[in-house]
Enzyme design. Structure first.
Site, PDB file in Angstrom:
ATOM      1  N   GLY A  30      18.704 -33.816 -21.355  1.00 14.62           N
ATOM      2  CA  GLY A  30      18.780 -35.025 -22.192  1.00 14.62           C
ATOM      3  C   GLY A  30      17.388 -35.627 -22.345  1.00 14.62           C
ATOM      4  N   THR A  48      15.308 -35.691 -24.708  1.00 12.84           N
ATOM      5  CA  THR A  48      14.905 -36.358 -25.955  1.00 12.84           C
ATOM      6  C   THR A  48      15.677 -37.669 -26.132  1.00 12.84           C
ATOM      7  OG1 THR A  48      16.573 -35.057 -27.124  1.00 12.84           O
ATOM      8  CG2 THR A  48      14.321 -34.205 -27.160  1.00 12.84           C
ATOM      9  N   ARG A  50      13.468 -41.499 -22.053  1.00 14.54           N
ATOM     10  CA  ARG A  50      12.300 -42.164 -22.639  1.00 14.54           C
ATOM     11  C   ARG A  50      12.029 -43.516 -21.977  1.00 14.54           C
ATOM     12  NH1 ARG A  50      11.344 -45.410 -27.274  1.00 14.54           N
ATOM     13  NH2 ARG A  50      13.552 -45.926 -27.333  1.00 14.54           N
ATOM     14  N   ARG A  91      18.516 -30.074 -27.087  1.00 13.63           N
ATOM     15  CA  ARG A  91      18.649 -29.090 -28.172  1.00 13.63           C
ATOM     16  C   ARG A  91      17.452 -29.102 -29.129  1.00 13.63           C
ATOM     17  NH1 ARG A  91      24.368 -31.116 -30.071  1.00 13.63           N
ATOM     18  NH2 ARG A  91      23.119 -32.975 -29.742  1.00 13.63           N
ATOM     19  N   ILE A 123      23.619 -26.896 -24.163  1.00 17.22           N
ATOM     20  CA  ILE A 123      24.296 -26.843 -22.861  1.00 17.22           C
ATOM     21  C   ILE A 123      25.412 -25.805 -22.853  1.00 17.22           C
ATOM     22  CG2 ILE A 123      25.815 -28.198 -21.332  1.00 17.22           C
ATOM     23  CD1 ILE A 123      22.867 -29.128 -21.392  1.00 17.22           C
ATOM     24  N   ASP A 177      24.062 -45.127  -9.525  1.00 21.85           N
ATOM     25  CA  ASP A 177      24.422 -46.471  -9.977  1.00 21.85           C
ATOM     26  C   ASP A 177      23.112 -47.233  -9.842  1.00 21.85           C
ATOM     27  OD1 ASP A 177      25.028 -49.259  -9.932  1.00 21.85           O
ATOM     28  OD2 ASP A 177      27.126 -48.683  -9.790  1.00 21.85           O
ATOM     29  N   HIS A 178      22.428 -47.433 -10.961  1.00 15.34           N
ATOM     30  CA  HIS A 178      21.034 -47.875 -10.829  1.00 15.34           C
ATOM     31  C   HIS A 178      20.908 -49.260 -10.197  1.00 15.34           C
ATOM     32  CE1 HIS A 178      21.597 -49.911 -14.766  1.00 15.34           C
ATOM     33  NE2 HIS A 178      20.595 -50.677 -14.393  1.00 15.34           N
ATOM     34  N   GLU A 222      23.833 -60.637 -19.499  1.00 20.01           N
ATOM     35  CA  GLU A 222      22.857 -59.975 -20.380  1.00 20.01           C
ATOM     36  C   GLU A 222      22.734 -60.757 -21.679  1.00 20.01           C
ATOM     37  OE1 GLU A 222      22.548 -55.586 -20.273  1.00 20.01           O
ATOM     38  OE2 GLU A 222      24.717 -55.775 -20.124  1.00 20.01           O
ATOM     39  N   HIS A 233      28.586 -51.235 -11.351  1.00 21.51           N
ATOM     40  CA  HIS A 233      27.558 -52.134 -10.808  1.00 21.51           C
ATOM     41  C   HIS A 233      28.152 -53.339 -10.059  1.00 21.51           C
ATOM     42  CE1 HIS A 233      25.170 -49.611 -13.260  1.00 21.51           C
ATOM     43  NE2 HIS A 233      25.264 -50.277 -14.390  1.00 21.51           N
TER      44      HIS A 233
HETATM   45  N1  LIG Z   1      20.384 -45.345 -22.191  1.00 20.54           N
HETATM   46  C1  LIG Z   1      20.655 -46.105 -21.136  1.00 20.54           C
HETATM   47  O1  LIG Z   1      20.090 -47.182 -20.924  1.00 20.54           O
HETATM   48  C2  LIG Z   1      21.690 -45.677 -20.148  1.00 20.54           C
HETATM   49  C3  LIG Z   1      22.343 -44.455 -20.280  1.00 20.54           C
HETATM   50  N2  LIG Z   1      23.261 -44.075 -19.351  1.00 20.54           N
HETATM   51  C4  LIG Z   1      23.937 -42.785 -19.459  1.00 20.54           C
HETATM   52  O2  LIG Z   1      22.977 -41.723 -19.512  1.00 20.54           O
HETATM   53  C5  LIG Z   1      23.440 -40.673 -20.330  1.00 20.54           C
HETATM   54  C6  LIG Z   1      22.426 -40.422 -21.441  1.00 20.54           C
HETATM   55  O3  LIG Z   1      22.280 -41.604 -22.194  1.00 20.54           O
HETATM   56  P1  LIG Z   1      21.225 -41.783 -23.377  1.00 20.54           P
HETATM   57  O4  LIG Z   1      19.915 -41.224 -22.993  1.00 20.54           O
HETATM   58  O5  LIG Z   1      21.311 -43.200 -23.782  1.00 20.54           O
HETATM   59  O6  LIG Z   1      21.873 -40.877 -24.519  1.00 20.54           O
HETATM   60  P2  LIG Z   1      21.185 -40.319 -25.852  1.00 20.54           P
HETATM   61  O7  LIG Z   1      22.284 -40.099 -26.824  1.00 20.54           O
HETATM   62  O8  LIG Z   1      20.011 -41.113 -26.249  1.00 20.54           O
HETATM   63  O9  LIG Z   1      20.642 -38.880 -25.387  1.00 20.54           O
HETATM   64  C7  LIG Z   1      21.493 -37.795 -25.151  1.00 20.54           C
HETATM   65  C8  LIG Z   1      20.655 -36.579 -24.839  1.00 20.54           C
HETATM   66  O10 LIG Z   1      21.518 -35.458 -24.670  1.00 20.54           O
HETATM   67  C9  LIG Z   1      21.009 -34.351 -25.420  1.00 20.54           C
HETATM   68  N3  LIG Z   1      22.138 -33.504 -25.787  1.00 20.54           N
HETATM   69  C10 LIG Z   1      23.268 -33.875 -26.417  1.00 20.54           C
HETATM   70  N4  LIG Z   1      24.085 -32.824 -26.588  1.00 20.54           N
HETATM   71  C11 LIG Z   1      23.451 -31.748 -26.061  1.00 20.54           C
HETATM   72  C12 LIG Z   1      23.777 -30.391 -25.936  1.00 20.54           C
HETATM   73  N5  LIG Z   1      24.925 -29.881 -26.386  1.00 20.54           N
HETATM   74  N6  LIG Z   1      22.881 -29.574 -25.339  1.00 20.54           N
HETATM   75  C13 LIG Z   1      21.711 -30.056 -24.887  1.00 20.54           C
HETATM   76  N7  LIG Z   1      21.353 -31.352 -24.951  1.00 20.54           N
HETATM   77  C14 LIG Z   1      22.212 -32.188 -25.548  1.00 20.54           C
HETATM   78  C15 LIG Z   1      20.332 -35.024 -26.612  1.00 20.54           C
HETATM   79  O11 LIG Z   1      19.320 -34.246 -27.146  1.00 20.54           O
HETATM   80  P3  LIG Z   1      19.426 -33.363 -28.481  1.00 20.54           P
HETATM   81  O12 LIG Z   1      20.131 -34.181 -29.504  1.00 20.54           O
HETATM   82  O13 LIG Z   1      18.000 -33.060 -28.784  1.00 20.54           O
HETATM   83  O14 LIG Z   1      20.191 -32.189 -28.037  1.00 20.54           O
HETATM   84  C16 LIG Z   1      19.673 -36.220 -25.917  1.00 20.54           C
HETATM   85  O15 LIG Z   1      18.468 -35.812 -25.333  1.00 20.54           O
HETATM   86  C17 LIG Z   1      24.816 -41.117 -20.836  1.00 20.54           C
HETATM   87  O16 LIG Z   1      25.793 -40.623 -19.949  1.00 20.54           O
HETATM   88  C18 LIG Z   1      24.752 -42.632 -20.736  1.00 20.54           C
HETATM   89  O17 LIG Z   1      26.009 -43.209 -20.618  1.00 20.54           O
HETATM   90  C19 LIG Z   1      23.537 -44.848 -18.252  1.00 20.54           C
HETATM   91  C20 LIG Z   1      22.916 -46.064 -18.075  1.00 20.54           C
HETATM   92  C21 LIG Z   1      21.975 -46.605 -19.006  1.00 20.54           C
HETATM   93  O1  LIG Z   2      24.470 -49.443 -16.895  1.00 19.06           O
HETATM   94  C1  LIG Z   2      24.231 -50.328 -17.694  1.00 19.06           C
HETATM   95  O2  LIG Z   2      23.361 -51.298 -17.342  1.00 19.06           O
HETATM   96  C2  LIG Z   2      22.688 -52.058 -18.320  1.00 19.06           C
HETATM   97  C3  LIG Z   2      22.117 -53.278 -17.592  1.00 19.06           C
HETATM   98  O3  LIG Z   2      21.197 -52.837 -16.627  1.00 19.06           O
HETATM   99  P1  LIG Z   2      20.015 -53.803 -16.127  1.00 19.06           P
HETATM  100  O4  LIG Z   2      19.325 -53.031 -15.078  1.00 19.06           O
HETATM  101  O5  LIG Z   2      19.161 -54.066 -17.343  1.00 19.06           O
HETATM  102  O6  LIG Z   2      20.652 -55.057 -15.638  1.00 19.06           O
HETATM  103  C4  LIG Z   2      23.615 -52.475 -19.440  1.00 19.06           C
HETATM  104  O7  LIG Z   2      22.863 -53.074 -20.474  1.00 19.06           O
HETATM  105  C5  LIG Z   2      24.322 -51.260 -19.984  1.00 19.06           C
HETATM  106  O8  LIG Z   2      25.272 -51.658 -20.964  1.00 19.06           O
HETATM  107  C6  LIG Z   2      25.021 -50.505 -18.898  1.00 19.06           C
HETATM  108  O9  LIG Z   2      25.494 -49.258 -19.392  1.00 19.06           O
END
Ligand SMILES: NC(=O)C1=CN([C@@H]2O[C@H](COP(=O)(O)OP(=O)(O)OC[C@H]3O[C@@H](n4cnc5c(N)ncnc54)[C@H](OP(=O)(O)O)[C@@H]3O)[C@@H](O)[C@H]2O)C=CC1
Ligand SMILES: O=C1O[C@H](COP(=O)(O)O)[C@@H](O)[C@H](O)[C@H]1O
Length: 517
Positions: free
Chosen positions: A21, A23, A28, A55, A99, A190-191, A229, A253
């Site tokens: 994941g 990208t 990021r 991907r 994947i 669980d961050h 939030e 959390h």
């Molecule tokens: N963003 C956040 O702040 C938080 C996210 N999370 C959790 O973290 C996880 C990721 O979240 P987030 O980064 O926001 O999600 P995004 O949708 O931004 O990223 C998903 C990633 O998965 C990759 N991906 C999707 N399908 C495939 C596949 N079939 N094969 C390979 N790679 C794949 C995508 O890349 P590409 O399209 O290039 O394949 C991309 O890099 C989720 O479970 C989310 O719930 C939890 C807490 C906070």
């Molecule tokens: O896991 C999550 O947490 C964030 C809040 O995290 P914080 O460290 O900024 O307090 C929340 O925004 C998001 O919806 C949730 O998936």
């Protein structure tokens, strides 16, 4: 351990970190900056490598540019000098794969072995899944089938939340993963458990003679946990509309914070001892089995259009990728009981919401009031003692006590002895993800959730979700930019309590030891 080196400062062992994941948003905003901080602080072994996996096609140079941009934008270490940067980013490679396609994993194996040879990495592999949970099972399976787990060192799987949608789906997910990895190889993130002040709760409780003896039903009137939030759902409307505040924040959390506050002292500060105590708290939560019990003890709300700081904020139903008729809750509050010997009858009030007036995580411990027979009358308006643990964004603690007003005969005034850790010059607390990556690479699972914790939390939450599914008439509303539905305030008023001000809001009658404004 070298002399003068604390356990925390130990370097990770040499390893390849796989960011599945790579990208995506999480990689990021959090993961690349976390790896960089560990590097800057000398906590990363010299023999490390990072392989980003997703991907989208990316050349190694393009990927390194992505990493650089992410660090520029989100790292707490700003200055990147060219030499240092090259030294760091040379350890990064990228692999484009799907994947679900086993061939990609076989190629990944070759790439990995090449990197291990180049950097003399001893075969340790840490797989971080920043992916949608539907992919966790396939990744685990293909890691094994593609020979990725045949390295000479350890293999660990770090998984993001949400871990399932309910108990049933979480069980299925767990079964899939457990076909490949042992429980001790799985690190469920669980961050909140990586936050400085959440980890400090243990020390505040168990290292202070004047807290622990009072930490029970005899002396504590109630405990309030707020995770507020200001943001809405941003780009995550699609996910959030399916999850809601209950699954997004409360199941994980909030309940984890509650376990840290309510657990018994562990016999040793070892991962399993601490997690044993936490799971006992989750098992002691009083379940709300009927719709009536849920409606009596739980409040849910959804934000409508509101005005905040002169800006009009859209209603939840107007957000991108949200169903315009959505019944999803963006606010959750509950009165929760931990039915064990220590906490019998003490309400824990927990609340979380999007589009509240402040970004804040705080725990307020309200002690029982003193008998007032000695101090009767207008001038002696005794306030309850409070211990407030500020987790975010301000880090610190304060204690509210009653004291004599200087110069008066016997007037009493409340005063707050306030320690603001984040106000101290030079404190730049590590981000939660830094700590957790560091811990996972060192094999320390203390601040990760064990399967029995996850499943117990789902058992509690599932009853609430079921009652909500059966009857949605209790979905309240609140204007964006306010502290949630009035029903949440009423929950406490019914018991003679109130939500205490959070996020540095200061009660005007209280004298503060320091001014942190
Ligand atoms: N963003 C956040 O702040 C938080 C996210 N999370 C959790 O973290 C996880 C990721 O979240 P987030 O980064 O926001 O999600 P995004 O949708 O931004 O990223 C998903 C990633 O998965 C990759 N991906 C999707 N399908 C495939 C596949 N079939 N094969 C390979 N790679 C794949 C995508 O890349 P590409 O399209 O290039 O394949 C991309 O890099 C989720 O479970 C989310 O719930 C939890 C807490 C906070
Ligand atoms: O896991 C999550 O947490 C964030 C809040 O995290 P914080 O460290 O900024 O307090 C929340 O925004 C998001 O919806 C949730 O998936």
């Amino acid at each position: 351990m070298a002399e003068n080196q604390t356990f925390d400062e130990l370097k990770t062992p040499g390893a390849v970190f796989f960011i599945f994941g790579a990208t995506g948003d999480l990689a990021r905003r959090k993961l690349f900056p976390a790896i960089y901080s560990l590097y800057r602080e000398g906590k990363l072994a010299e023999d490390f490598a990072v392989i980003g996996v997703a991907r989208r096609p990316r050349s190694p140079e393009e990927f390194r540019e992505d990493v650089k941009a992410s660090i520029r934008e989100f790292s707490r270490y700003q200055a990147i000098d060219d030499n240092e940067w090259t030294g760091f980013v040379n350890h990064f490679e990228y692999k484009s794969l799907d994947i679900n396609n086993i061939d990609g994993f076989r190629e990944l194996r070759e790439q990995t072995e090449g990197l291990e040879e180049r950097f003399r990495i001893p075969g340790n592999r840490l797989f971080y899944l920043a992916l949608a949970p539907e992919l966790f099972g396939s990744v685990s399976f293909n890691l094994k089938a593609g020979g990725m787990l045949d390295g000479e060192g350890w293999s660990r799987l770090v998984i993001e939340k949400p871990f399932g949608y309910d108990l049933e789906s979480a069980e299925k997910l767990n079964e899939q993963i457990r076909q490949v990895f042992q429980e001790e190889e799985i690190f469920r993130i669980d961050h909140y458990l990586g936050k400085e002040m959440v980890q400090n709760i243990e020390v505040i409780r168990f290292a202070n003679a004047f807290f622990e003896p009072l930490w029970n039903k005899q002396h504590i009137a109630n405990i309030q946990i707020t995770l507020g939030e200001t943001v809405g759902v941003e780009e995550r409307g699609g996910y959030y509309d399916h999850a809601g505040a209950l699954r997004d924040m409360a199941q994980n959390h909030m309940l984890q914070l509650l376990t840290m506050i309510a657990m018994e002292p562990p016999s040793r500060l070892l991962a399993e001892d601490i997690r044993d105590e936490k799971v006992k708290v989750l098992r002691s939560l009083r379940p709300y089995l009927t719709g009536e019990e849920v409606r009596k003890n739980v409040v849910r709300g959804q934000y409508t259009q509101g005005l905040f700081n002169g800006k009009t904020l859209p209603a939840y139903r107007q957000e991108d990728k949200v169903n315009p008729e959505s019944m999803t809750e963006t606010y959750f509050a509950a009165r929760v009981f931990v039915d064990n010997f220590r906490w019998a009858g003490v309400p824990f009030y927990i609340r979380t919401g999007k589009r509240l007036p402040a970004k804040t995580t705080e725990v307020v411990v309200e002690f029982k009031r003193m008998p007032t027979n000695v101090y009767l009358g207008q001038k002696h308006n005794l306030e309850p003692n409070l211990l407030v643990i500020r987790v975010n964004p301000m880090e610190g603690i304060y204690v509210k006590i009653n004291a004599k007003k200087p110069g008066s005969e016997s007037d009493i005034q409340p005063l707050a002895m306030d320690f603001c850790q984040s106000c101290l010059i030079g404190i730049n607390s590590p981000e939660a993800y830094e700590r957790l990556l560091h811990d996972a690479a060192r094999g320390d699972s203390t601040y990760f959730t064990r399967w029995d914790e996850v499943s117990s939390a789902w058992s509690f939450v599932d009853h609430i979700a079921k009652a909500w599914r059966e009857d949605s008439s209790d979905l309240a509303s609140y204007p964006a930019g306010t502290w949630g539905p009035v029903e949440a305030a009423e929950l406490l008023e019914q018991d003679g309590f109130q939500w205490w001000p959070v996020n540095g809001q200061k009660e005007s009658n209280v004298v503060w030891s320091v001014n942190n404004d």
